[in-house]
Design a protein around this motif. Structure first.
Motif, PDB file in Angstrom:
ATOM      1  N   SER A  44      18.803 -39.038   5.975  1.00 16.86           N
ATOM      2  CA  SER A  44      18.043 -38.966   4.522  1.00 16.86           C
ATOM      3  C   SER A  44      18.986 -39.823   3.800  1.00 16.86           C
ATOM      4  CB  SER A  44      18.100 -37.709   4.223  1.00 16.86           C
ATOM      5  OG  SER A  44      17.472 -37.557   2.830  1.00 16.86           O
ATOM      6  N   GLY A  48      17.735 -43.078   1.771  1.00 21.63           N
ATOM      7  CA  GLY A  48      17.843 -43.109   0.394  1.00 21.63           C
ATOM      8  C   GLY A  48      18.668 -44.252  -0.121  1.00 21.63           C
ATOM      9  N   ALA A  75       9.920 -40.225   3.177  1.00 19.78           N
ATOM     10  CA  ALA A  75      10.804 -39.183   2.976  1.00 19.78           C
ATOM     11  C   ALA A  75      10.041 -37.819   3.200  1.00 19.78           C
ATOM     12  CB  ALA A  75      11.387 -39.266   1.781  1.00 19.78           C
TER      13      ALA A  75
END
Length: 110
Positions: A44, A48, A75
């Motif tokens: 993640s 990001g 996401a």
């Protein structure tokens, strides 16, 4: 009297064995869950960071919105998938931790 004492000792040993088996299953399950969460967090964070790079390098406002929208969509999908997977892992953990007690509870129920 000695027979009763031996029976109590055996029962205590059997119960301790059940607890240790259950604890071993729980330990393995929790380790797997922690590992899964750590992997998800790393993935993640990388996604990001990549999205921020794409967003800051966007040449137009439309492209920036497109990058941001795509990131939010992926996401969210990743998050829901991860929660589903973790839910299954917790269910498996509970089933594995309960297994040693099944035979003991079936003896009591008879």
């Amino acid at each position: 009297m000695l027979n009763n004492f031996d029976d109590i000792q055996k029962l205590n040993k059997d119960n301790m064995d059940l607890v240790m088996q259950s604890f071993g299953s729980m330990t393995k399950g929790v380790q797997a869950i922690v590992s899964e969460v750590a992997d998800y967090q790393k993935k993640s964070f990388e996604e990001g960071s990549s999205a921020v790079e794409k967003f800051t390098s966007a040449k137009s406002l439309d492209k920036a919105f497109e990058v941001q929208s795509e990131f939010v969509k992926t996401a969210y999908e990743s998050y829901v998938g991860e929660l589903t997977k973790l839910g299954e892992m917790v269910g498996d953990l509970a089933r594995e931790a309960y297994k040693p007690y099944e035979s003991a509870f079936s003896k009591v129920a008879k």
